[in-house]
Design a protein around this motif. Structure first.
Motif, PDB file in Angstrom:
ATOM      1  N   PRO A 191      55.750 -97.524 167.823  1.00 11.54           N
ATOM      2  CA  PRO A 191      55.294 -96.134 167.707  1.00 11.54           C
ATOM      3  C   PRO A 191      54.012 -95.983 166.898  1.00 11.54           C
ATOM      4  O   PRO A 191      53.852 -96.581 165.831  1.00 11.54           O
ATOM      5  CB  PRO A 191      56.466 -95.440 166.998  1.00 11.54           C
ATOM      6  N   ALA A 192      53.109 -95.167 167.424  1.00 16.14           N
ATOM      7  CA  ALA A 192      51.868 -94.841 166.724  1.00 16.14           C
ATOM      8  C   ALA A 192      52.054 -93.490 166.037  1.00 16.14           C
ATOM      9  O   ALA A 192      52.190 -92.462 166.700  1.00 16.14           O
ATOM     10  CB  ALA A 192      50.704 -94.784 167.699  1.00 16.14           C
ATOM     11  N   ALA A 193      52.066 -93.516 164.723  1.00 19.69           N
ATOM     12  CA  ALA A 193      52.278 -92.314 163.915  1.00 19.69           C
ATOM     13  C   ALA A 193      50.948 -91.765 163.413  1.00 19.69           C
ATOM     14  O   ALA A 193      49.904 -92.419 163.504  1.00 19.69           O
ATOM     15  CB  ALA A 193      53.171 -92.645 162.720  1.00 19.69           C
ATOM     16  N   TRP A 194      51.008 -90.580 162.876  1.00 14.94           N
ATOM     17  CA  TRP A 194      49.878 -90.081 162.099  1.00 14.94           C
ATOM     18  C   TRP A 194      49.990 -90.668 160.696  1.00 14.94           C
ATOM     19  O   TRP A 194      50.921 -90.371 159.945  1.00 14.94           O
ATOM     20  CB  TRP A 194      49.875 -88.558 162.036  1.00 14.94           C
ATOM     21  N   ASN A 195      49.054 -91.564 160.359  1.00 10.05           N
ATOM     22  CA  ASN A 195      48.943 -92.090 159.004  1.00 10.05           C
ATOM     23  C   ASN A 195      48.115 -91.082 158.209  1.00 10.05           C
ATOM     24  O   ASN A 195      47.001 -90.746 158.621  1.00 10.05           O
ATOM     25  CB  ASN A 195      48.223 -93.442 159.016  1.00 10.05           C
ATOM     26  N   TRP A 196      48.634 -90.602 157.082  1.00  9.06           N
ATOM     27  CA  TRP A 196      47.902 -89.557 156.368  1.00  9.06           C
ATOM     28  C   TRP A 196      48.052 -89.699 154.859  1.00  9.06           C
ATOM     29  O   TRP A 196      48.928 -90.416 154.375  1.00  9.06           O
ATOM     30  CB  TRP A 196      48.342 -88.179 156.834  1.00  9.06           C
ATOM     31  N   ARG A 197      47.171 -89.017 154.147  1.00 12.43           N
ATOM     32  CA  ARG A 197      47.152 -89.033 152.680  1.00 12.43           C
ATOM     33  C   ARG A 197      47.565 -87.659 152.146  1.00 12.43           C
ATOM     34  O   ARG A 197      46.750 -86.737 152.065  1.00 12.43           O
ATOM     35  CB  ARG A 197      45.764 -89.396 152.185  1.00 12.43           C
ATOM     36  N   PHE A 206      58.494-102.177 165.354  1.00 12.73           N
ATOM     37  CA  PHE A 206      58.898-102.398 166.728  1.00 12.73           C
ATOM     38  C   PHE A 206      60.347-101.960 166.865  1.00 12.73           C
ATOM     39  O   PHE A 206      61.227-102.519 166.209  1.00 12.73           O
ATOM     40  CB  PHE A 206      58.724-103.876 167.062  1.00 12.73           C
ATOM     41  N   ILE A 207      60.613-100.950 167.701  1.00 14.62           N
ATOM     42  CA  ILE A 207      61.914-100.285 167.702  1.00 14.62           C
ATOM     43  C   ILE A 207      62.554-100.311 169.088  1.00 14.62           C
ATOM     44  O   ILE A 207      61.925 -99.918 170.078  1.00 14.62           O
ATOM     45  CB  ILE A 207      61.774 -98.814 167.254  1.00 14.62           C
ATOM     46  N   PRO A 208      63.818-100.744 169.205  1.00 11.83           N
ATOM     47  CA  PRO A 208      64.533-100.680 170.482  1.00 11.83           C
ATOM     48  C   PRO A 208      64.616 -99.242 170.986  1.00 11.83           C
ATOM     49  O   PRO A 208      64.608 -98.294 170.204  1.00 11.83           O
ATOM     50  CB  PRO A 208      65.919-101.238 170.137  1.00 11.83           C
ATOM     51  N   ASN A 209      64.763 -99.087 172.300  1.00 14.61           N
ATOM     52  CA  ASN A 209      64.641 -97.776 172.925  1.00 14.61           C
ATOM     53  C   ASN A 209      65.983 -97.208 173.383  1.00 14.61           C
ATOM     54  O   ASN A 209      66.123 -96.727 174.505  1.00 14.61           O
ATOM     55  CB  ASN A 209      63.668 -97.850 174.101  1.00 14.61           C
ATOM     56  N   PHE A 210      66.972 -97.260 172.494  1.00 13.55           N
ATOM     57  CA  PHE A 210      68.292 -96.705 172.785  1.00 13.55           C
ATOM     58  C   PHE A 210      68.532 -95.427 171.996  1.00 13.55           C
ATOM     59  O   PHE A 210      68.205 -95.348 170.806  1.00 13.55           O
ATOM     60  CB  PHE A 210      69.390 -97.709 172.429  1.00 13.55           C
ATOM     61  N   LYS A 211      69.141 -94.447 172.639  1.00 16.19           N
ATOM     62  CA  LYS A 211      69.451 -93.193 171.966  1.00 16.19           C
ATOM     63  C   LYS A 211      70.418 -93.392 170.812  1.00 16.19           C
ATOM     64  O   LYS A 211      70.303 -92.762 169.759  1.00 16.19           O
ATOM     65  CB  LYS A 211      70.022 -92.196 172.964  1.00 16.19           C
ATOM     66  N   GLY A 212      71.396 -94.274 170.993  1.00 17.54           N
ATOM     67  CA  GLY A 212      72.412 -94.472 169.977  1.00 17.54           C
ATOM     68  C   GLY A 212      71.926 -95.167 168.725  1.00 17.54           C
ATOM     69  O   GLY A 212      72.612 -95.157 167.698  1.00 17.54           O
ATOM     70  N   LEU A 213      70.754 -95.773 168.779  1.00 19.05           N
ATOM     71  CA  LEU A 213      70.227 -96.465 167.601  1.00 19.05           C
ATOM     72  C   LEU A 213      70.019 -95.492 166.446  1.00 19.05           C
ATOM     73  O   LEU A 213      70.117 -95.871 165.268  1.00 19.05           O
ATOM     74  CB  LEU A 213      68.907 -97.146 167.947  1.00 19.05           C
ATOM     75  N   ILE A 263      60.119 -91.256 159.453  1.00 17.74           N
ATOM     76  CA  ILE A 263      59.706 -90.460 160.609  1.00 17.74           C
ATOM     77  C   ILE A 263      59.706 -91.270 161.904  1.00 17.74           C
ATOM     78  O   ILE A 263      59.723 -90.710 163.010  1.00 17.74           O
ATOM     79  CB  ILE A 263      58.296 -89.848 160.376  1.00 17.74           C
ATOM     80  N   PHE A 264      59.743 -92.604 161.796  1.00 18.09           N
ATOM     81  CA  PHE A 264      59.710 -93.427 163.000  1.00 18.09           C
ATOM     82  C   PHE A 264      60.967 -93.262 163.854  1.00 18.09           C
ATOM     83  O   PHE A 264      60.942 -93.567 165.051  1.00 18.09           O
ATOM     84  CB  PHE A 264      59.452 -94.884 162.637  1.00 18.09           C
ATOM     85  N   ARG A 265      62.034 -92.777 163.281  1.00 21.40           N
ATOM     86  CA  ARG A 265      63.224 -92.453 164.086  1.00 21.40           C
ATOM     87  C   ARG A 265      62.883 -91.373 165.103  1.00 21.40           C
ATOM     88  O   ARG A 265      63.327 -91.420 166.256  1.00 21.40           O
ATOM     89  CB  ARG A 265      64.354 -91.946 163.186  1.00 21.40           C
ATOM     90  N   GLU A 266      62.115 -90.383 164.667  1.00 16.50           N
ATOM     91  CA  GLU A 266      61.731 -89.296 165.568  1.00 16.50           C
ATOM     92  C   GLU A 266      60.639 -89.741 166.537  1.00 16.50           C
ATOM     93  O   GLU A 266      60.643 -89.384 167.715  1.00 16.50           O
ATOM     94  CB  GLU A 266      61.262 -88.080 164.754  1.00 16.50           C
ATOM     95  N   LEU A 267      59.706 -90.533 166.044  1.00 10.82           N
ATOM     96  CA  LEU A 267      58.635 -91.024 166.906  1.00 10.82           C
ATOM     97  C   LEU A 267      59.187 -91.876 168.047  1.00 10.82           C
ATOM     98  O   LEU A 267      58.618 -91.908 169.147  1.00 10.82           O
ATOM     99  CB  LEU A 267      57.644 -91.845 166.076  1.00 10.82           C
ATOM    100  N   ASN A 268      60.293 -92.551 167.806  1.00 14.54           N
ATOM    101  CA  ASN A 268      60.883 -93.418 168.813  1.00 14.54           C
ATOM    102  C   ASN A 268      61.357 -92.646 170.053  1.00 14.54           C
ATOM    103  O   ASN A 268      61.604 -93.245 171.098  1.00 14.54           O
ATOM    104  CB  ASN A 268      62.067 -94.183 168.209  1.00 14.54           C
ATOM    105  N   LYS A 269      61.452 -91.328 169.950  1.00 14.27           N
ATOM    106  CA  LYS A 269      62.036 -90.520 171.017  1.00 14.27           C
ATOM    107  C   LYS A 269      61.004 -89.886 171.959  1.00 14.27           C
ATOM    108  O   LYS A 269      61.390 -89.272 172.948  1.00 14.27           O
ATOM    109  CB  LYS A 269      62.879 -89.392 170.407  1.00 14.27           C
ATOM    110  N   ILE A 270      59.711 -89.987 171.671  1.00 13.69           N
ATOM    111  CA  ILE A 270      58.745 -89.146 172.386  1.00 13.69           C
ATOM    112  C   ILE A 270      57.698 -89.916 173.187  1.00 13.69           C
ATOM    113  O   ILE A 270      56.714 -89.347 173.636  1.00 13.69           O
ATOM    114  CB  ILE A 270      58.037 -88.176 171.410  1.00 13.69           C
TER     115      ILE A 270
END
Length: 464
Positions: free
Chosen positions: A174-180, A378-385, A400-407
């Motif tokens: 996942p590519a997140a917004w990296n911010w300060r 690097f995150i597996p693409n299962f809903k149950g994870l 936040i990567f839990r949420e990023l994994n869904k979109i």
């Protein structure tokens, strides 16, 4: 830089396209790592493998697995241990061969044409390119769907071809917004924007503060996709109709996305027009910008340098930065990431061994600690994870990567993966559409018309 989980960029020659498949999709624009690999972390389960089914008919057979090199070396150690355990449990001579960069592409192409391996890591839309050369793994996919609470749609779109599962998505970066947050707070912005309207307001304040937001508008194979497709989709724009052949880029929604970007560019450093994949990382680490889109390697690299090498400057940056989700637009919240998939070869002399490996890899006994080790790079693409706490890093900056994994969404929307969509990516059509309008080289309408024509040329090229 948005990195590929395993290895580096590639492009397909015309011969490669014609030899391998009439479908001819590419995975152009995959990236080489712009930073050194992160040191292996000591995580429970990092060197242990789960017990397998121990199917005795496999005794005496051979299994060759083609893999890449993970950004997190400890994950490679886990896979190596899994393969060793699989050999012990089944009596099968299983081994994994690792290749980097172009060597990986050459090896997979060689296997496709001449054989020599049973399982391999594929990338992005490769299963559509190699579909007729891959093992049907629909039965395993359905088992995993039930065991893990369902696949996310992107795994189905990437792995399924004509109703059959040809590959199993092992994960995405996942590519997140990296911010300060400290810079934002000093500029009068209390939180990361949750909508594109809020992002525009924040950008104006951050420019006035002297720490602008940076969005890649250069010909960066990775960041060009991960930064710009989400903008198009958030405003409701799409490249194709559902048939994957009819170009649908020209629309009021696409025009709205272009006009938003034109406003946003006013508050960015013009240098973003020339950014390649490493450049936003460098701009962020040198504090020239306050936010950018990237996988979490900026943070992981800085954190590891601080914790393992005592780098005081990197510690300051790691402590100060955070990650945020994509803002939501009128049509929703979307992202685009690089993905990897495991696939078995249809002409493998040991299809049962290939299936045994796939089942062992996706078993929760293995995958949960493997995911934990990856620290959300690097995150597996299962809903149950999402409900398995042991699979996620403890670091709150990675939550936040839990949420990023869904979109995640594949290019070519609203159609399936296609060679035409890949061709447009390789020509940087979307990037140049936004950039041409943002700089005033074209009006928003002219930029959209130009890009639409480019997509039509790509579609005609593939159909010819």
């Amino acid at each position: 830089m948005t990195q590929q989980p395993f290895d580096a960029p590639r492009s397909f020659s015309r011969r490669h396209f014609l030899v391998l498949s009439s479908v001819a999709l590419g995975a152009g624009g995959l990236l080489a790592a712009c930073q050194a690999a992160a040191p292996a972390a000591t995580v429970p389960g990092a060197t242990s493998a789960p017990l397998t089914t121990g199917a005795s008919p496999l005794k005496g057979t051979k299994l060759t697995i083609i893999g890449g090199n993970s950004y997190v070396p400890a994950q490679d150690g886990q896979v190596d241990a899994l393969v060793k355990q699989l050999s012990q449990d089944t009596g099968m001579d299983a081994r994994i061969e690792r290749y980097a960069d172009a060597q990986m592409d050459a090896k997979v192409a060689s296997v496709i044409e001449s054989g020599g391996a049973d399982v391999a890591v594929l990338r992005d839309t490769d299963p559509h390119l190699y579909a007729n050369k891959l093992l049907d793994v629909t039965d395993i996919a359905m088992e995993l769907d039930a065991a893990w609470g369902g696949w996310f749609d992107v795994a189905k779109q990437a792995g399924m071809v004509n109703g059959q599962w040809k590959a199993l998505m092992l994960g995405q970066a996942p590519a997140a917004w990296n911010w300060r947050p400290d810079f934002f707070s000093a500029a009068g912005v209390s939180k990361f924007p949750d909508t594109f309207d809020e992002l525009l307001i924040a950008a104006q304040k951050m420019q006035a503060y002297g720490k602008p937001i940076g969005m890649t508008l250069g010909h960066a194979p990775g960041d060009g996709k991960s930064t710009n497709f989400p903008v198009l989709w958030a405003f409701g724009g799409k490249e194709f109709e559902a048939d994957g052949k009819t170009v649908a880029l020209s629309s009021p929604e696409t025009l709205a996305a272009i006009k938003w970007y034109t406003q946003m560019y006013r508050y960015m450093d013009p240098a973003v027009l020339g950014w390649l994949d490493p450049d936003n990382n460098q701009a962020f680490l040198t504090e020239q910008i306050s936010a950018t889109v990237n996988v979490n390697t900026i943070y992981l690299g800085a954190r590891d340098a601080a914790d393992q090498k005592g780098d005081v400057d990197k510690k300051r940056i790691a402590d100060a930065m955070d990650h945020a989700n994509w803002p939501s637009g009128p049509a929703g919240r979307f992202a685009n990431y690089n993905i990897n998939l495991w696939a078995g070869f249809a002409d493998s002399p040991n299809p049962d061994g290939a299936r045994a490996f796939l089942r062992a890899f996706f078993d929760k006994k293995f995958m949960v600690p493997w995911a934990k080790t990856g620290r959300s790079y690097f995150i597996p693409n299962f809903k149950g994870l999402d409900t398995i706490a042991e699979a996620w890093p403890d670091d709150p900056k990675l939550k936040i990567f839990r949420e990023l994994n869904k979109i995640n969404r594949l290019p070519g929307y609203a159609g399936p993966p296609s060679a035409a969509a890949t061709d447009a990516i390789n020509k940087f059509v979307l990037v140049d559409m936004f950039g041409s309008a943002a700089t005033g080289k074209m009006s928003a309408e002219e930029a959209m018309a130009w890009a639409t024509d480019q997509y039509k040329q790509s579609a005609e090229k593939v159909a010819a």
